[in-house]
Structures are given as C-alpha cells and as structure tokens.
Enzyme design. Structure first.
Site, PDB file in Angstrom:
ATOM      1  N   HIS A 107       0.873  -1.177   0.000  1.00  0.00           N
ATOM      2  CA  HIS A 107       0.000   0.000   0.000  1.00  0.00           C
ATOM      3  C   HIS A 107       0.915   1.233   0.000  1.00  0.00           C
ATOM      4  CE1 HIS A 107      -2.860   2.916   1.753  1.00  0.00           C
ATOM      5  NE2 HIS A 107      -3.824   2.073   1.427  1.00  0.00           N
ATOM      6  N   ASP A 123       2.691  -4.322   8.195  1.00  0.00           N
ATOM      7  CA  ASP A 123       1.490  -3.527   7.960  1.00  0.00           C
ATOM      8  C   ASP A 123       0.311  -4.500   8.106  1.00  0.00           C
ATOM      9  OD1 ASP A 123      -0.768  -2.507   6.781  1.00  0.00           O
ATOM     10  OD2 ASP A 123       0.226  -1.777   4.979  1.00  0.00           O
ATOM     11  N   GLN A 158      -4.994  -4.927   6.985  1.00  0.00           N
ATOM     12  CA  GLN A 158      -6.016  -5.870   6.507  1.00  0.00           C
ATOM     13  C   GLN A 158      -6.050  -7.138   7.338  1.00  0.00           C
ATOM     14  OE1 GLN A 158      -8.291  -5.127   4.323  1.00  0.00           O
ATOM     15  NE2 GLN A 158      -7.395  -3.189   3.689  1.00  0.00           N
ATOM     16  N   LYS A 216     -10.917  -0.233  10.070  1.00  0.00           N
ATOM     17  CA  LYS A 216     -11.079  -1.426   9.217  1.00  0.00           C
ATOM     18  C   LYS A 216     -11.550  -2.628  10.043  1.00  0.00           C
ATOM     19  CE  LYS A 216      -7.522   0.086   6.001  1.00  0.00           C
ATOM     20  NZ  LYS A 216      -8.243   0.486   4.793  1.00  0.00           N
ATOM     21  N   CYS A 235      -4.695   2.323  -3.788  1.00  0.00           N
ATOM     22  CA  CYS A 235      -3.476   2.813  -3.121  1.00  0.00           C
ATOM     23  C   CYS A 235      -2.303   1.860  -3.306  1.00  0.00           C
ATOM     24  CB  CYS A 235      -3.695   3.076  -1.633  1.00  0.00           C
ATOM     25  SG  CYS A 235      -4.733   4.483  -1.315  1.00  0.00           S
TER      26      CYS A 235
HETATM   27  N1  PLP Z   1      -2.074  -0.734   4.523  1.00  0.00           N
HETATM   28  C1  PLP Z   1      -3.041  -1.433   3.946  1.00  0.00           C
HETATM   29  C2  PLP Z   1      -2.764  -2.830   3.482  1.00  0.00           C
HETATM   30  C3  PLP Z   1      -4.304  -0.860   3.779  1.00  0.00           C
HETATM   31  O1  PLP Z   1      -5.281  -1.557   3.194  1.00  0.00           O
HETATM   32  C4  PLP Z   1      -4.520   0.468   4.236  1.00  0.00           C
HETATM   33  C5  PLP Z   1      -5.815   1.128   4.007  1.00  0.00           C
HETATM   34  O2  PLP Z   1      -6.470   0.908   3.009  1.00  0.00           O
HETATM   35  C6  PLP Z   1      -3.469   1.142   4.844  1.00  0.00           C
HETATM   36  C7  PLP Z   1      -2.258   0.509   4.971  1.00  0.00           C
HETATM   37  C8  PLP Z   1      -3.633   2.532   5.352  1.00  0.00           C
HETATM   38  O3  PLP Z   1      -4.523   2.557   6.431  1.00  0.00           O
HETATM   39  P1  PLP Z   1      -5.055   3.934   7.030  1.00  0.00           P
HETATM   40  O4  PLP Z   1      -5.555   4.735   5.865  1.00  0.00           O
HETATM   41  O5  PLP Z   1      -6.135   3.523   7.961  1.00  0.00           O
HETATM   42  O6  PLP Z   1      -3.908   4.577   7.705  1.00  0.00           O
END
Ligand code: PLP
Length: 415
Positions: free
Chosen positions: A131, A208, A211, A234, A372
């Site tokens: 991401h 990270d 998900q 999420k 993203c």
């Molecule tokens: N990493 C992953 C795999 C994601 O799906 C997301 C959000 O879509 C993020 C990071 C970023 O999360 P946040 O926007 O809640 O900081």
C-alpha cells in the site's frame, strides 16, 4: 442461497446485521450491498453508541487532572490500551502506542527508527504489493539517506517470490517492511518465514497489519515482528485511531516522533526529559474517544470470535469465486493459495470505473482503481485499475447473487 445460512454456528447473521444500522440503507432504491470493507468496515451499534456515551458521560482530557471526569477518561483510555495489548498479545502496554492509523504508525517507525538505523549505502526491503502508506515513507527515507529501496517481486498469482527475497537480503539490509495481507490482491503473506530469515541477518521487520486485524488473530510474540501497525476503522471501530506495536527495546532506543505535551516528564527552559513508554510517542491531546471506542471494537470482534469470522468469510469467498467463474470473461487479479475474503478483478475489455458505476446504480458498493497500490496495478500487472469486492462476515450470499447478476448485466451492456 438462503441469507440465513451461515457457518457462524452461535450467531444468527440476520440478527447480527441488525446491529449495523447502515446496512438497512437503500442506495439507488435498492438495499445497499456493501463490498468495500477493505477500505473501511461498517460499525456496529455498540461502537456507535460508545462514541456518544463517552461525550455524554466522561469527556475530559486524559492524564492531566485529578478531578473525577479526568480520572474516569484516563481509566477508560488505559483500559482500551490493555484490550489492544491482549488483542495482539504484546508483552506490555508500553509497547502499545495510540496513533491515527496504520499510515501514521508506519510514518512514525520510518521517521524515528528508520532515520536512526538506515544510513548512506544501506538497503531497505519492502515488496511490490505494498500500500502507498508502506511504500512512500520508505521511498522518502531512502532518498534522504542515499539508501536503496528494494522490492520483493510478486508472481502472476499475486504471491511473494520468497526465493528472490532470500537472494536480496544481505549485510547492507537494515530494515524490512511488509504487508501482512494485501489490500488489492488478498494474498496472506508468509510473514513468519520472512521474519525468521530477516532475524537470521539481524534485520528488524515492520508489519502492515491493516487488513489482517479484522480477519485473523494476530500474535506479535509468536510472529516475533519488531513493529506492527493497524487501523481501528477497518476492524469495526472508528476512524482516526489505530495502534502501533513496537518491541520495547526498539521503542526505548528511538527518539520521539513529535514534541509537545503528554510526551514529557519534565521541562526547563534549557532541557526536556521525555516521558516513559508509550507516552513518549503520544504528544498532545490524543483521540481519546477514538482510543476508548477502539476497545469496544475489540470487544465486538472477540464476542464473534476470530475463527467464526474466518469461517464465515471463507464461505462467502468460495461462493463468490464459484459465481464469478460461471459468469465468464472475468480475470481475477490475485489467486494466491492463502487468500483473504476479497476479489480484485476486471471484466475483459471493460474499464473498472464503468463496472463500478453500473454496480452503484444497482445499490452495490465496490471499489475501483489502484487501491493505493498504483505501482502494483500499473507497473507490475499493467492494468488501468481493478474492481475490488471485499467481504465482511455480515455480507450475505444473496448480496453476492446480486453482485454476480450486476456483473452479468455489465457484461451484456459492453461485450
Ligand atoms: N495498509 C493497507 C494494506 C491498507 O489496506 C490500508 C488502508 O487501506 C493502509 C495501509 C492505510 O490505512 P489507514 O488509511 O487507515 O492509515
């Protein structure tokens, strides 16, 4: 298929859906079928009510007052930290930092820890499926340090090529940061294997887990990861709150990320002594309501049970895969053996935005675009975007029937 049918033996899905008021909304005159859960999940009444309850009963600033409201707010805030600790099985609450979300958690690590351990000529490893929030901070860090950013390649099924990873790690590698579950492919990465290899080179690993948190039990001690970040929104909680876990030894060694109130022990005109963990990383008034209600979201997930959630979601995924196969002309991007409940796809020759807007007219919410992960979709898979249907346990088989009928309609309109 019957909407009542579920493998969540102890939970009635129809009843459970009543706890999510938004699921009874209509969009374009149709009941909403919400398949954008990977972007953000919907919220149960326990979470919605806990937000107003906080403001109605104990709203006050934390850690600052001896009056009753402040003590009650502080207690609720710290209780929630303890729930988050248990949720991921961290050793102590000093390792649990409240942040805005995954993005802020990773930026904190890149800026504070990354700046300390990465120097000129060093290397940082991430993967091709990250991401943007686990790519851009490392790209900027490497640019500023004259270090090299390397990417573990992804095969055509959307799996990491771990043999390549083993070839790319060496004595110059200072840090690895990896997505646990890909938000655009659904792949569940073999993170334990990667962490073991990384540690044999003494390289710390950041995960990270944005998900992963809503879909699986996370155990940071078992994983032995050095840092891990996830977002409340999420996992059925509010926006603007998340958790950064860091091993105590790392957090102790890191400089603060921001300066101000809360993160200090004492200040003179000449010098500041920083607070103990985790407060050293929580400058300023935090998102108190968000942090407390994150604990309510943890309670909700634990009431359902990780295994029940997983079983239900896998049933939905299997059913959707079967229907997608019957429609034909659908190319699924991300067919890993170990996969979570989302399907990224394109209908051959049809732009994802066209598919997404026709589905919206049928009351069906999917996401379209790069999710993203622009380099992955555009450079690795050479696509203009994908349509992504991401499921949660509260989705029904009937909603998936509607999605499949919608896709057949799209096909008949364009092909
Ligand atoms: N990493 C992953 C795999 C994601 O799906 C997301 C959000 O879509 C993020 C990071 C970023 O999360 P946040 O926007 O809640 O900081």
């Amino acid at each position: 298929m019957d909407t009542q049918t579920s493998n969540i033996e102890t939970i009635d899905i129809t009843k459970l859906r009543e706890e999510f008021p938004i699921l009874s909304r209509k969009i374009s005159g149709e009941p909403i079928a919400y398949f954008d859960n990977a972007a953000t999940s919907q919220k149960p009444l326990s979470v919605i009510n806990a937000i107003s309850e906080y403001y109605e009963t104990i709203n006050s600033n934390v850690h600052r007052g001896i009056h009753t409201l402040s003590e009650e707010a502080t207690e609720a805030y710290e209780n929630s930290r303890e729930k988050a600790r248990k949720f991921i099985n961290a050793q102590n609450t000093g390792e649990i930092v409240f942040v805005k979300g995954t993005t802020e958690g990773i930026n904190l690590v890149a800026s504070s820890f990354g700046s300390k351990v990465v120097g000129e000529g060093d290397e940082v490893i991430i993967s091709e499926m990250e991401h943007h929030s686990n790519l851009v901070p490392w790209q900027k860090l490497c640019e500023s340090k004259n270090a090299k950013l390397k990417f573990i390649p992804v095969n055509d099924k959307g799996e990491l090529i771990t043999d390549e990873f083993r070839k790319m790690i060496n004595e110059k590698t200072k840090l690895i940061s990896l997505v646990y579950i890909s938000n655009s492919l659904g792949t569940v990465n073999p993170v334990s294997e990667i962490i073991e290899t990384a540690h044999s080179f003494n390289v710390p690993v950041v995960l990270d887990a944005a998900q992963a948190a809503p879909h699986m039990k996370i155990d940071v001690q078992k994983l032995d990861c050095d840092f891990l970040a996830f977002s409340g929104h999420k996992m059925y909680g509010p926006t603007g709150i998340g958790i950064l876990f860091g091993k105590e030894k790392h957090l102790e060694s890191m400089p603060p990320y921001q300066y101000g109130g809360e993160m200090i022990k004492s200040v003179t005109y000449d010098k500041t002594v920083f607070n103990v963990l985790p407060y050293k990383f929580e400058a300023g008034t935090p998102n108190i309501a968000g942090a407390i209600v994150l604990g309510t979201a943890v309670d909700f997930i634990e009431r359902l049970g990780h295994e029940n959630i997983h079983n239900r979601e896998m049933q939905l995924l299997t059913y959707a895969n079967q229907l997608f196969g019957e429609i034909g002309d659908i190319r699924i991007i991300g067919t890993a053996e170990n996969k979570t409940c989302l399907i990224s796809f394109i209908i051959n020759g049809i732009h994802p935005y066209d598919t997404g807007s026709i589905l919206d007219n049928l009351g069906i919410a999917v996401r379209t675009g790069f999710h993203c992960t622009q380099p992955l979709i555009e450079q690795r898979f050479r696509l203009p975007g994908t349509v992504r249907a991401s499921f949660a346990f509260y989705n029904t088989f009937e909603e998936i029937d509607r999605l499949a009928a919608g896709l057949s309609k799209v096909k008949s309109m364009f092909l």
